[in-house]
Design an enzyme around this catalytic site. Structure first.
Site, PDB file in Angstrom:
ATOM      1  N   GLY A  17       0.835  -1.214   0.000  1.00  0.00           N
ATOM      2  CA  GLY A  17       0.000   0.000   0.000  1.00  0.00           C
ATOM      3  C   GLY A  17       0.858   1.248   0.000  1.00  0.00           C
ATOM      4  O   GLY A  17       0.586   2.207   0.715  1.00  0.00           O
ATOM      5  N   ALA A  18       1.908   1.237  -0.856  1.00  0.00           N
ATOM      6  CA  ALA A  18       2.938   2.285  -0.775  1.00  0.00           C
ATOM      7  C   ALA A  18       2.656   3.472  -1.691  1.00  0.00           C
ATOM      8  O   ALA A  18       3.476   4.379  -1.787  1.00  0.00           O
ATOM      9  CB  ALA A  18       4.298   1.675  -1.122  1.00  0.00           C
ATOM     10  N   ASN A  19       1.504   3.471  -2.361  1.00  0.00           N
ATOM     11  CA  ASN A  19       1.231   4.582  -3.281  1.00  0.00           C
ATOM     12  C   ASN A  19       0.480   5.720  -2.618  1.00  0.00           C
ATOM     13  O   ASN A  19       0.260   6.757  -3.238  1.00  0.00           O
ATOM     14  CB  ASN A  19       0.420   4.087  -4.493  1.00  0.00           C
ATOM     15  CG  ASN A  19      -0.931   3.552  -4.073  1.00  0.00           C
ATOM     16  OD1 ASN A  19      -1.003   2.493  -3.470  1.00  0.00           O
ATOM     17  ND2 ASN A  19      -1.989   4.269  -4.366  1.00  0.00           N
ATOM     18  N   SER A  20       0.079   5.542  -1.363  1.00  0.00           N
ATOM     19  CA  SER A  20      -0.855   6.495  -0.779  1.00  0.00           C
ATOM     20  C   SER A  20      -0.621   6.618   0.733  1.00  0.00           C
ATOM     21  O   SER A  20      -0.074   5.712   1.358  1.00  0.00           O
ATOM     22  CB  SER A  20      -2.276   5.969  -1.047  1.00  0.00           C
ATOM     23  OG  SER A  20      -3.234   6.675  -0.327  1.00  0.00           O
ATOM     24  N   GLY A  21      -1.026   7.731   1.295  1.00  0.00           N
ATOM     25  CA  GLY A  21      -1.112   7.903   2.746  1.00  0.00           C
ATOM     26  C   GLY A  21       0.124   7.495   3.528  1.00  0.00           C
ATOM     27  O   GLY A  21       1.254   7.862   3.203  1.00  0.00           O
ATOM     28  N   GLY A  23       1.588   4.560   3.896  1.00  0.00           N
ATOM     29  CA  GLY A  23       2.531   3.687   3.187  1.00  0.00           C
ATOM     30  C   GLY A  23       3.474   4.473   2.296  1.00  0.00           C
ATOM     31  O   GLY A  23       4.679   4.183   2.236  1.00  0.00           O
ATOM     32  N   SER A 147      -4.529  -0.986  14.209  1.00  0.00           N
ATOM     33  CA  SER A 147      -5.256   0.254  14.497  1.00  0.00           C
ATOM     34  C   SER A 147      -5.763   0.174  15.927  1.00  0.00           C
ATOM     35  O   SER A 147      -6.040  -0.914  16.438  1.00  0.00           O
ATOM     36  CB  SER A 147      -6.450   0.378  13.545  1.00  0.00           C
ATOM     37  OG  SER A 147      -7.328   1.382  14.000  1.00  0.00           O
ATOM     38  N   TYR A 172     -13.983  -4.385  10.469  1.00  0.00           N
ATOM     39  CA  TYR A 172     -12.648  -3.751  10.484  1.00  0.00           C
ATOM     40  C   TYR A 172     -11.961  -3.935  11.846  1.00  0.00           C
ATOM     41  O   TYR A 172     -10.802  -4.384  11.894  1.00  0.00           O
ATOM     42  CB  TYR A 172     -12.780  -2.272  10.097  1.00  0.00           C
ATOM     43  CG  TYR A 172     -11.480  -1.509  10.082  1.00  0.00           C
ATOM     44  CD1 TYR A 172     -10.527  -1.724   9.081  1.00  0.00           C
ATOM     45  CD2 TYR A 172     -11.191  -0.566  11.066  1.00  0.00           C
ATOM     46  CE1 TYR A 172      -9.327  -1.021   9.068  1.00  0.00           C
ATOM     47  CE2 TYR A 172     -10.005   0.148  11.064  1.00  0.00           C
ATOM     48  CZ  TYR A 172      -9.070  -0.080  10.063  1.00  0.00           C
ATOM     49  OH  TYR A 172      -7.882   0.611  10.059  1.00  0.00           O
TER      50      TYR A 172
HETATM   51  N1  LIG Z   1      -5.692   6.780   8.442  1.00  0.00           N
HETATM   52  C1  LIG Z   1      -5.919   6.434   9.709  1.00  0.00           C
HETATM   53  O1  LIG Z   1      -6.397   7.241  10.540  1.00  0.00           O
HETATM   54  C2  LIG Z   1      -5.573   5.037  10.176  1.00  0.00           C
HETATM   55  C3  LIG Z   1      -5.794   4.718  11.538  1.00  0.00           C
HETATM   56  C4  LIG Z   1      -5.471   3.442  11.984  1.00  0.00           C
HETATM   57  C5  LIG Z   1      -4.934   2.510  11.116  1.00  0.00           C
HETATM   58  N2  LIG Z   1      -4.746   2.851   9.797  1.00  0.00           N
HETATM   59  C6  LIG Z   1      -4.155   1.827   8.911  1.00  0.00           C
HETATM   60  O2  LIG Z   1      -3.063   2.391   8.214  1.00  0.00           O
HETATM   61  C7  LIG Z   1      -2.846   1.666   6.992  1.00  0.00           C
HETATM   62  C8  LIG Z   1      -2.634   2.649   5.851  1.00  0.00           C
HETATM   63  O3  LIG Z   1      -3.849   3.355   5.643  1.00  0.00           O
HETATM   64  P1  LIG Z   1      -3.886   4.880   5.159  1.00  0.00           P
HETATM   65  O4  LIG Z   1      -4.591   5.644   6.215  1.00  0.00           O
HETATM   66  O5  LIG Z   1      -2.571   5.334   4.686  1.00  0.00           O
HETATM   67  O6  LIG Z   1      -4.962   4.749   3.959  1.00  0.00           O
HETATM   68  P2  LIG Z   1      -4.820   4.924   2.374  1.00  0.00           P
HETATM   69  O7  LIG Z   1      -4.258   6.260   2.041  1.00  0.00           O
HETATM   70  O8  LIG Z   1      -6.167   4.569   1.844  1.00  0.00           O
HETATM   71  O9  LIG Z   1      -3.756   3.805   1.977  1.00  0.00           O
HETATM   72  C9  LIG Z   1      -4.102   2.443   1.959  1.00  0.00           C
HETATM   73  C10 LIG Z   1      -3.207   1.736   0.983  1.00  0.00           C
HETATM   74  O10 LIG Z   1      -3.575   0.352   0.941  1.00  0.00           O
HETATM   75  C11 LIG Z   1      -3.751  -0.006  -0.424  1.00  0.00           C
HETATM   76  N3  LIG Z   1      -4.690  -1.101  -0.618  1.00  0.00           N
HETATM   77  C12 LIG Z   1      -5.990  -1.178  -0.232  1.00  0.00           C
HETATM   78  N4  LIG Z   1      -6.538  -2.322  -0.681  1.00  0.00           N
HETATM   79  C13 LIG Z   1      -5.568  -2.975  -1.365  1.00  0.00           C
HETATM   80  C14 LIG Z   1      -5.525  -4.191  -2.087  1.00  0.00           C
HETATM   81  N5  LIG Z   1      -6.600  -4.989  -2.219  1.00  0.00           N
HETATM   82  N6  LIG Z   1      -4.364  -4.556  -2.662  1.00  0.00           N
HETATM   83  C15 LIG Z   1      -3.263  -3.774  -2.574  1.00  0.00           C
HETATM   84  N7  LIG Z   1      -3.261  -2.606  -1.926  1.00  0.00           N
HETATM   85  C16 LIG Z   1      -4.395  -2.207  -1.332  1.00  0.00           C
HETATM   86  C17 LIG Z   1      -4.283   1.256  -1.080  1.00  0.00           C
HETATM   87  O11 LIG Z   1      -4.177   1.172  -2.492  1.00  0.00           O
HETATM   88  P3  LIG Z   1      -5.139   2.078  -3.435  1.00  0.00           P
HETATM   89  O12 LIG Z   1      -4.570   3.467  -3.407  1.00  0.00           O
HETATM   90  O13 LIG Z   1      -5.022   1.409  -4.751  1.00  0.00           O
HETATM   91  O14 LIG Z   1      -6.512   2.023  -2.854  1.00  0.00           O
HETATM   92  C18 LIG Z   1      -3.362   2.276  -0.453  1.00  0.00           C
HETATM   93  O15 LIG Z   1      -2.115   2.280  -1.083  1.00  0.00           O
HETATM   94  C19 LIG Z   1      -4.061   0.761   6.816  1.00  0.00           C
HETATM   95  O16 LIG Z   1      -3.718  -0.554   7.212  1.00  0.00           O
HETATM   96  C20 LIG Z   1      -5.094   1.326   7.808  1.00  0.00           C
HETATM   97  O17 LIG Z   1      -5.983   0.337   8.267  1.00  0.00           O
HETATM   98  C21 LIG Z   1      -5.057   4.090   9.309  1.00  0.00           C
END
Ligand SMILES: NC(=O)c1ccc[n+]([C@@H]2O[C@H](COP(=O)([O-])OP(=O)(O)OC[C@H]3O[C@@H](n4cnc5c(N)ncnc54)[C@H](OP(=O)(O)O)[C@@H]3O)[C@@H](O)[C@H]2O)c1
Length: 287
Positions: A17-21, A23, A147, A172
């Site tokens: 998930g390294a393209n966004s947020g 990661g 999380s 979740y």
């Molecule tokens: N943001 C928060 O407040 C928060 C809080 C607690 C935990 N987290 C955890 O932090 C981690 C990163 O999340 P983030 O907040 O950075 O969200 P994000 O910006 O949505 O990033 C999520 C990443 O996971 C990838 N992904 C999702 N489904 C996938 C699949 N089927 N195959 C391959 N890649 C997939 C997404 O790819 P696409 O761009 O293609 O969708 C994206 O690169 C997650 O595990 C999330 O549960 C986040």
């Protein structure tokens, strides 16, 4: 907050998930520390865009992009085959990719409930298939992004796929609790191998997370986090710390928040539950 190391030269680090947020911020920081970074992304175009930004910003060209849809076990197995053929070592695996699908129950191509499959079974399978590579590269580290939501989760061992009862807001937390249970069991199984396994809560971070898939309650929560949440750079700090800091060399089987070990939910320490979940998960992904 504990400090972060400055050099990861010679280390091969994989981030899902390294393209966004979070990661992407994690991948960039590791590239800036001179690591070889393997970005795993499901969409090639989005992945290329992120890779190009990371190489330009870091000045590090050793940033590779691999495409995999982690909701598909076949895709995960193909990813691992590619890694086994193209990389001599793997020093750090960061299971970061995650997603929430709080609306109706959805199934993956493997017929598994999607939130559980992407957030938990994917890291379970990917990690198990990469264990030999990690052991052969020891000292090596596995970092699982969970999380704080895991604290409201429970594990329905007789209904992991939520077939009998689907409660959208429970899937979740269950998946993220499973990540913590998995991390503790994994750490125990890896004792003496030189491979550590830790998990973390990244904080509430303004990212793309659940932006398009949520129902109205989730969209409101996402909006609040979007306004008040931390930056992805801030959210990535604990992942980067666990992947790189000498302070956690040899530290294993812990849950971190803000780079500090914290207690996870009481139920996550239940070793019998950890074992049972492992056994059922192994059957679901055929390892
Ligand atoms: N943001 C928060 O407040 C928060 C809080 C607690 C935990 N987290 C955890 O932090 C981690 C990163 O999340 P983030 O907040 O950075 O969200 P994000 O910006 O949505 O990033 C999520 C990443 O996971 C990838 N992904 C999702 N489904 C996938 C699949 N089927 N195959 C391959 N890649 C997939 C997404 O790819 P696409 O761009 O293609 O969708 C994206 O690169 C997650 O595990 C999330 O549960 C986040």
């Amino acid at each position: 907050m504990p400090t972060v190391t400055s050099s990861m030269q010679g280390k091969i680090c994989m981030v899902t998930g390294a393209n966004s947020g979070i990661g992407k911020a994690t991948a960039l920081a590791l590239a800036q520390m001179d690591a070889t970074v393997v970005m795993v992304c499901r969409d090639r175009a989005r992945g290329e865009e992120a890779r190009s930004e990371i190489t330009t910003t870091s000045g590090n060209n050793a940033v590779d992009l691999l495409q995999a849809d982690l909701s598909s076990q076949q895709s995960i197995r193909q990813l691992v085959e590619h890694i086994q053929h193209h990389y001599t070592h793997l020093h750090v695996l960061i299971n970061n990719a995650g997603a929430a699908f709080p609306g109706r129950r959805r199934e993956t191509v493997d017929g598994l409930e999607t939130t559980f499959a992407v957030n938990y079974l994917a890291p379970f399978l990917l990690t198990n298939l990469l264990l030999d590579a990690l052991k052969a590269s020891a000292p090596a580290r596995i970092v699982n992004v969970s999380s704080a939501a895991h604290k409201s989760g429970s594990i329905q061992l007789d209904d992991l796929q939520a077939e009998k009862r689907y409660r959208p807001m429970r899937t979740y937390p269950q998946a993220k609790l499973a990540v913590v249970l998995f991390t503790y069991e994994l750490a125990r199984r890896l004792q003496g191998t030189g491979v550590t396994a830790n998990c973390l809560h990244p904080g509430f971070v303004a990212t793309h997370f659940a932006q398009s898939d949520g129902g109205s309650a989730v969209r409101l929560l996402v909006k609040v986090i979007g306004s008040f949440g931390a930056s992805p750079q801030e959210g990535a700090k604990t992942s980067i710390y666990l992947a790189s800091s000498p302070e956690v060399e040899g530290v294993t089987g812990k849950y971190f928040v803000k780079s500090i070990p914290r207690r996870s939910a009481a139920i996550s320490y239940d070793e019998s539950l950890q074992r049972h979940l492992w056994e059922q998960s192994a059957k679901l992904v055929n390892v």
